[in-house]
Design an enzyme around this catalytic site. Structure first.
Site, short mmCIF file in Angstrom:
data_model
loop_
_atom_site.label_atom_id
_atom_site.label_comp_id
_atom_site.label_asym_id
_atom_site.label_seq_id
_atom_site.Cartn_x
_atom_site.Cartn_y
_atom_site.Cartn_z
N CYS A 11 0.84 -1.20 0.00
CA CYS A 11 0.00 0.00 0.00
C CYS A 11 0.87 1.25 0.00
CB CYS A 11 -0.91 0.00 1.24
SG CYS A 11 -1.69 1.59 1.52
N CYS A 14 0.38 3.36 3.48
CA CYS A 14 0.74 2.88 4.82
C CYS A 14 2.03 3.56 5.30
CB CYS A 14 0.92 1.35 4.80
SG CYS A 14 -0.62 0.42 4.99
N HIS A 29 -4.28 0.39 7.89
CA HIS A 29 -4.76 0.17 6.53
C HIS A 29 -6.25 -0.18 6.52
CE1 HIS A 29 -4.13 -0.82 2.30
NE2 HIS A 29 -4.76 -1.97 2.47
N ASN A 50 -13.32 9.95 -1.41
CA ASN A 50 -13.96 8.89 -2.19
C ASN A 50 -13.73 7.60 -1.43
OD1 ASN A 50 -14.68 10.54 -4.38
ND2 ASN A 50 -12.64 10.34 -5.27
N SER A 101 -9.04 4.19 -5.43
CA SER A 101 -8.11 3.18 -5.92
C SER A 101 -7.31 2.52 -4.80
CB SER A 101 -7.17 3.79 -6.98
OG SER A 101 -6.69 5.06 -6.57
N HIS A 113 -6.93 2.06 1.88
CA HIS A 113 -6.37 2.74 3.07
C HIS A 113 -7.17 4.01 3.31
CE1 HIS A 113 -2.81 3.27 5.83
NE2 HIS A 113 -3.51 4.38 6.00
N HIS A 171 -8.40 7.42 3.53
CA HIS A 171 -7.77 8.70 3.16
C HIS A 171 -8.77 9.56 2.41
CE1 HIS A 171 -7.54 6.67 -0.74
NE2 HIS A 171 -7.27 7.83 -1.30
N GLN A 220 -8.93 13.54 0.02
CA GLN A 220 -8.13 14.42 -0.83
C GLN A 220 -8.49 15.87 -0.55
OE1 GLN A 220 -7.54 13.36 -4.95
NE2 GLN A 220 -8.64 11.44 -4.71
N GLU A 263 -24.07 27.16 -5.04
CA GLU A 263 -24.62 27.18 -3.69
C GLU A 263 -24.48 28.55 -3.04
OE1 GLU A 263 -23.94 22.50 -2.42
OE2 GLU A 263 -23.00 24.10 -1.27
O1 LIG Z 1 -7.38 10.65 -7.33
P1 LIG Z 1 -7.88 9.24 -7.40
O2 LIG Z 1 -8.39 8.74 -6.07
O3 LIG Z 1 -6.89 8.29 -8.03
O4 LIG Z 1 -9.12 9.28 -8.41
C1 LIG Z 1 -10.47 9.39 -8.06
O5 LIG Z 1 -10.79 10.67 -7.53
C2 LIG Z 1 -10.68 11.77 -8.42
C3 LIG Z 1 -11.20 13.00 -7.72
O6 LIG Z 1 -12.55 12.85 -7.30
C4 LIG Z 1 -11.43 11.54 -9.73
O7 LIG Z 1 -11.10 12.56 -10.65
C5 LIG Z 1 -11.05 10.18 -10.35
O8 LIG Z 1 -11.85 9.94 -11.49
C6 LIG Z 1 -11.27 9.09 -9.30
O9 LIG Z 1 -10.94 7.83 -9.82
#
Ligand SMILES: O=P(O)(O)O[C@H]1O[C@H](CO)[C@@H](O)[C@H](O)[C@H]1O
Ligand SMILES: O=P(O)(O)O[C@H]1O[C@H](CO)[C@@H](O)[C@H](O)[C@H]1O
Lengths: 383, 383
Positions: B52, B55, B121, B168, B176, B179, B181, B183, B197
């Site tokens: 990973c 990790c 993880h 996500n 993907s 683990h 996390h 963004q 909004e």
């Molecule tokens: O950045 P990651 O996790 O590889 O990718 C994921 O999140 C991103 C942001 O929402 C998207 O644009 C990607 O299509 C999705 O697969």
């Protein structure tokens, strides 16, 4: 700073049809993929499946009814329709127990239909382009069936204001049965997407700055006719991958999905299927086949997508110059999710849901890729 | 016609935040499902995975760098960022070879970061609620890390105008790596969704008809504070499933996704994480845990979703009463795709893409279902 390079530098592109932005990150195509993989659809299906509720003569999903022994297309009312024709009372103030201006709802009426494209369980539009099949004999009937439904549904259901024709292809696009078919939802209102587009077309038609542009029937500037002719006029036609006498297929400048496609008339305003000549319908049949076939050939798989037709809302008795429908230009959207291979798709999640749509490869790169694909279906070549 | 019944009759609901409609088809929950099935994520992952790239101590995706031996949260710049900080020249008329008003693009700058929530993880926010873990010890640090990034990214990158925090979760949502996390994408512009909004909040604040409603800091009507208090004031609270001192979680009246959730402050205007007290942050940590844990318990699976925080854009030097950011109310959206089981999701395709979003079960039915779930994580109960 460095001079702007659209193949290298992140940028936003403007969609004049829905008036929204897409973020393009062309450098990001180098990213490795460790996420979910799609299961490509089993390529060799039988021509007839006794358990399929869309095959000729079989029992339908509800269980009560049987399909006709159809030989070309076949339409029936959806057994699990999202809309119903029953008239219900309007929601009076407070009636639904939610009397507050932040809690607003409105009854919605409509009818939903399914259109089987072909009796064979295993023949998609993409394959109907290649011998022994021809667009004229096997795709044109689909367009004729759409035209009949587009006209007969409002005639039989006077409350209908809009007819949405679409196809979900492949399980990645929520399609629950591989038998080639599409859907037709009719509604007593114009839904958001066509409403937004019609308003953009109207604003464009009435903006004096656009007077030099391609004109609609009434001599007003046409957003989509101008765009179609512009794409055909550019040196090297960077976003065009298919053109015939009446229609052109492009990856639009503002595409969101990796291999998004827009099919447009390029000669004249065609408000709807009802206003299309026989020759134009044949051109359209050939165009639909060519688009689907090229998409399948990109990754040599049955390419999933949602496609849908936007066209003139049902004319109401009001009529007149200002009727939104007078601005309509028939066009077809394809939203295909695959990105890198038959098993790796683009997810419009996270940032795309909370911020705005994002894509990696540019529209021009996608168009070049589609353009390089043959128009003979890969399955026909293999066999 | 029959009197309108929202649990039986198709209807459209209005979303006052994004000013758009959703079509509700409550009768359609009876539809059988024969389409795609999701693969539920393997439930028992190891606490440490040597392959990973998130990790502690492991090599990162790029291959060059190594993660710190972190013990709580850990942030780093995304190795495959969708945005870059480099300044490029503005696109002058004709410069990109696309000189036409229908072909408009704009350079976009930004930086993207990843925030690991926990060294383990296999521990999601949902599990960090249940003994031996506590929201205070294990979720509060995530909120503190978000707060630091929300403040330090614009401080270090003066071009930044907006910071989008999101997560996500699950491969069904394009994640993907399991683990835990999230963004953080920072941009030199306000993206579409928060922009829409903020404009709705501003319009609401300046509409004299709303004068009786809950007020923001400046004594102006607040759309989301009014909505939060309204939901808490209704008999039986049909859409509320969790409330604490400072925050409330609802399935919003206008929900699109089956189990969509909106987390809102219900006491006062909180424009952003920077304006949140320590007590409020602890309330929020408990709320995040409770929401995630209840979602997991619906189908006893790791419930996939995209979640994202909308809050005040970065204050610019212009300032003043009319600054859009002055209208911001901090809130969190959850968009979870599952519909009927751990393997059957809702697809927003076809009609949803071409027409407008559609849902089957009502927001009230979804809220009742979430409300009936325990707040002890099912994995802790099993073991
Ligand atoms: O950045 P990651 O996790 O590889 O990718 C994921 O999140 C991103 C942001 O929402 C998207 O644009 C990607 O299509 C999705 O697969
Ligand atoms: O009607 P179907 O094919 O069963 O269902 C599919 O198409 C519908 C219309 O786009 C969507 O609402 C459903 O989510 C999708 O699974």
């Amino acid at each position: 700073g460095a001079p702007f390079d659209p193949t290298e530098h992140p940028h936003r592109r403007w969609n004049p049809l829905t008036r929204s932005f897409v973020l393009c990150s062309p450098h990001r195509t180098k990213r490795p993929w460790q996420g979910a993989q799609e299961t490509p659809s089993k390529e060799r299906l039988p021509a007839y499946d006794e358990k399929c509720y869309l095959c000729p003569g079989n029992a339908r999903a509800g269980g009560q009814l049987k399909n006709e022994d159809y030989e070309s297309t076949f339409a029936f009312e959806n057994d699990f329709a999202a809309l119903r024709p029953d008239k219900v009372q309007d929601i009076a103030e407070g009636q639904d127990g939610n009397a507050h201006p932040l809690l607003r709802s409105f009854p919605a009426r409509g009818r939903c239909y399914v259109l089987c494209f072909h009796p064979s369980h295993n023949l998609t539009i993409a394959q109907l382009t290649t011998a022994p099949y021809t667009a004229k004999e096997h795709i044109l009937p689909i367009i004729q069936a759409w035209t009949r439904l587009y006209q007969s549904i409002p005639a039989d259901n006077p409350f209908v204001r809009y007819v949405q024709i679409f196809e979900n292809k492949g399980s990645a696009m929520g399609c629950s049965n591989p038998h080639p078919h599409g859907q037709i939802w009719s509604l007593d209102y114009i839904p958001e997407e066509p409403q937004k587009e019609l308003e953009s077309m109207k604003a464009y038609a009435n903006d004096e700055l656009n007077m030099g542009c391609a004109k609609d029937d009434r001599g007003r500037p046409s957003l989509l006719l101008t765009y179609a002719q512009l794409e055909l006029s550019l040196a090297d036609r960077p976003r065009v991958f298919e053109v015939n006498d009446d229609f052109v297929a492009v990856v639009p400048y503002w595409a969101v999905w990796p291999f998004e496609v827009l099919v447009l008339p390029h000669k004249r305003q065609i408000a709807s299927l009802a206003e299309m000549s026989q020759e134009e319908k044949l051109s359209l049949a050939e165009m639909l086949g060519a688009v689907a076939c090229r998409l399948d050939n990109i990754f040599e798989c049955s390419f999933p997508y949602s496609m849908g037709i936007h066209q003139r809302p049902v004319a109401t008795s009001q009529g007149g110059q200002d009727e939104l429908g007078d601005y309509a230009q028939f066009h077809i959207h394809y939203y295909p999710p695959l990105l890198r291979s038959a098993t790796v798709r683009k997810f419009l999640v996270g940032f795309e849901m909370m911020g705005e749509p994002q894509r990696d490869l540019t529209a021009e790169q996608a168009a070049a890729r589609i353009r390089s694909c043959p128009t003979t279906h890969y399955l026909a070549v293999e066999s």
